[in-house]
Enzyme design. Structure first.
Site, short mmCIF file in Angstrom:
data_model
loop_
_atom_site.label_atom_id
_atom_site.label_comp_id
_atom_site.label_asym_id
_atom_site.label_seq_id
_atom_site.Cartn_x
_atom_site.Cartn_y
_atom_site.Cartn_z
N LYS A 80 9.08 -9.07 -5.94
CA LYS A 80 9.74 -9.21 -4.63
C LYS A 80 10.82 -8.16 -4.50
O LYS A 80 11.58 -7.92 -5.44
CB LYS A 80 10.31 -10.63 -4.51
CG LYS A 80 10.85 -10.99 -3.13
CD LYS A 80 11.32 -12.44 -3.11
CE LYS A 80 11.87 -12.86 -1.77
NZ LYS A 80 12.40 -14.24 -1.77
N SER A 155 10.70 -16.84 2.12
CA SER A 155 10.83 -15.43 2.39
C SER A 155 9.90 -14.56 1.52
O SER A 155 9.64 -13.41 1.85
CB SER A 155 12.27 -14.98 2.16
OG SER A 155 12.64 -15.19 0.80
N SER A 179 11.87 -20.37 -0.98
CA SER A 179 11.15 -19.10 -0.79
C SER A 179 10.12 -18.73 -1.85
O SER A 179 9.38 -17.77 -1.67
CB SER A 179 12.14 -17.95 -0.65
OG SER A 179 12.71 -18.01 0.62
N1 GLN Z 1 13.73 -20.47 4.39
C1 GLN Z 1 15.03 -20.65 3.80
C2 GLN Z 1 16.03 -19.77 4.54
O1 GLN Z 1 15.63 -19.16 5.48
C3 GLN Z 1 14.99 -20.36 2.34
C4 GLN Z 1 15.02 -18.94 2.00
C5 GLN Z 1 14.96 -18.66 0.52
O2 GLN Z 1 14.67 -19.53 -0.29
N2 GLN Z 1 15.31 -17.44 0.18
O3 GLN Z 1 17.17 -19.69 4.20
#
Ligand code: GLN
Length: 491
Positions: A80, A155, A179
């Site tokens: 990532k 994400s 994410s």
């Molecule tokens: N979807 C969550 C957010 O938008 C989690 C994101 C993540 O785990 N990086 O903050």
């Protein structure tokens, strides 16, 4: 001839160790696959062809020299774009870091190299890891290999899509609110969020430092465990790293694969009633609960009364920490600088840089966080959210006095169509309804595919006590032994 991209990581490592294939052949097969499908999937932001082949050659040379290779030597991995890679572009999905080549490797990337894995490149993500669909990437969305008109989760959508599209057998994600697990769920792959502090944050571009946790993604539970083992453990360069060895996640995955859960007690969270979740998701979840009971697990209901406040608490704590962390992107030290024509003040250049460099969701979070931390509002918002966090932690502690692990669906809905949830931020936030409590507590959780709803994958979540990551692997492997793994229709 075997298609090397269809093998598991464990199989690839076995073949390389036995000299039945070379790391270069394996790497080239994956690079060819990326060249064939990634124009459609867009899992990668950067493919490091030269670096990957050089790493593969070095593995082959070490094998030829009779050196002892690690358990993942020669296995390709996608990383990532939130983790720094020395000399290799690292954008965090943001324009503000476009063109930045970090001068150092993150600990995770360093450990991947020490394990003999071959880094293929950097995967797409929502900007600064804020989002649940990868649509907030400044470089365009990633598509779900199950249906190219749908999102791959976020994400870390790129890391999950790369697995489902057979572009990589392993990938790395980061989980702040879901994410790793939510992209795993909607792509039919496995994603594990380790115990907070169990994997190093050194070189992980910070979003919300008290929650950010890098972790493994794979197409099956054993591969995820092997990767977890390779990247985890204490790192003195991360001040919140836990000074302990990684729990025996590989042993636990092997134990679970025998399909016997006698003596294991699992708790279904009473408050996760299914309200707000798709019926198909709840049906697949309930069937899997029955399957676990057949394997010998005892299933009970456990009330966690404060879980319902997890989402609002997260959306105060995470933006508050982000508003502080992202202050370093000012056009002076890293990446983009806009308007520095010699006539403008420093403040003007900072403001123009941020205006051009950050996308709308990132700006929204910075503003919410700045507001929540401002004097006069601090107690009412940030302070309250921290109290809720404590109550949620107590819910977990009490639950784990009664059960070995908690179970739930990973996400309330299957992969949704691209563009269908971007208009209303709240609709996007709901994707993490079931994953966020664990982040606030700090424990480990895994998502493992458990079935299909309307032909799309559903994820099953197992949450364990802090530093009991092995427990979730045992249950996940047991579930996998009855439901199998899931392959998307051919691309
Ligand atoms: N979807 C969550 C957010 O938008 C989690 C994101 C993540 O785990 N990086 O903050």
């Amino acid at each position: 001839m075997t298609d090397l991209t269809r093998l598991t990581a464990a199989e690839i490592a076995g073949l390389v160790a036995a000299g039945e294939t070379s790391a270069v052949e394996v790497t080239q097969a994956h690079l060819d696959r990326i060249a064939a499908v990634d124009e459609r999937v867009h899992a990668f932001l950067h493919v490091d062809t030269e670096g990957a082949l050089a790493a593969a050659r070095s593995v082959d040379e070490r094998r030829a020299a009779g050196e002892d290779l690690g358990p993942l030597a020669g296995v390709p991995v996608a990383v990532k774009d939130v983790l720094t890679t020395k000399g290799v572009p690292t954008t965090v999905g943001s324009k503000i870091l476009e063109g930045w080549r970090p001068p150092y490797d993150s600990t995770i990337v360093e450990r991947l190299r020490e394990a003999g894995t071959v880094m293929l490149g950097k995967t797409n993500m929502d900007e600064f890891a804020m989002g649940s669909s990868t649509e907030y990437s400044a470089y365009g969305p990633t598509r779900n290999p199950w249906d190219l008109d749908r999102i791959p989760g976020g994400s870390g959508g790129g890391s999950a899509a790369a697995l489902a599209a057979y572009e990589a057998p392993l990938s790395i994600g980061s989980d702040t609110g879901g994410s790793i697990r939510q992209p795993g769920a909607v792509t039919g792959t496995v994603g594990a969020k380790p115990t907070y502090g169990g994997t190093s944050r050194y070189g992980l571009v910070a979003f919300s430092s008290s929650l950010d946790t890098p972790g493994p993604c794979a197409r099956n539970v054993l591969d995820a465990a092997l990767l977890h083992q390779a990247i985890g453990g204490h790192d003195p360069r991360d001040s919140t790293s836990i000074p302990a060895a990684v729990p025996d996640v590989v042993g636990a995955a092997k134990l679970g694969a025998s399909g016997d859960l006698t003596g294991v007690k699992l708790g279904v969270v009473t408050e996760f009633t299914g309200e707000g979740a798709e019926p198909g998701v709840m049906a697949a979840f309930r069937e899997s609960v029955e399957a676990l009971a057949k394997l010998g697990a005892e299933i009970v209901e456990v009330s966690c009364p404060h879980f319902q406040y997890a989402l609002p608490a997260y959306y105060l704590i995470a933006p508050s920490e982000c508003s502080s962390n992202l202050a370093r992107f000012d056009g002076v030290r890293f990446g983009l600088r806009v308007g520095d024509d010699g006539n403008r003040s420093l403040e003007e250049v900072m403001s123009l840089t941020r205006e051009a460099g950050f996308g709308p969701e990132v700006k929204r979070r910075i503003m919410v966080g700045t507001y929540a931390l401002s004097s006069g509002y601090y107690d009412a918002y940030y302070g309250q959210a921290q109290k809720v966090r404590t109550l949620i932690t107590r819910d977990f502690t009490a639950a784990f006095e009664r059960v070995d692990a908690l179970i739930s669906p990973t996400t309330p809905f299957v992969a949704f169509p691209i563009g269908s949830r971007t208009a209303d931020p709240y609709q996007m936030y709901l994707a993490d309804l079931f994953t966020i409590p664990t982040n606030l507590y700090g424990g480990p959780a895994i998502s493992v595919p458990c079935g299909l709803s309307d032909g799309l994958p559903v994820g099953f979540q197992i949450m364990a006590p802090t530093m009991a990551d092995d427990r979730m692997y045992r249950v996940a492997a047991a579930l996998e032994s009855t439901v199998g793994t899931f392959t998307p229709p051919a691309l």
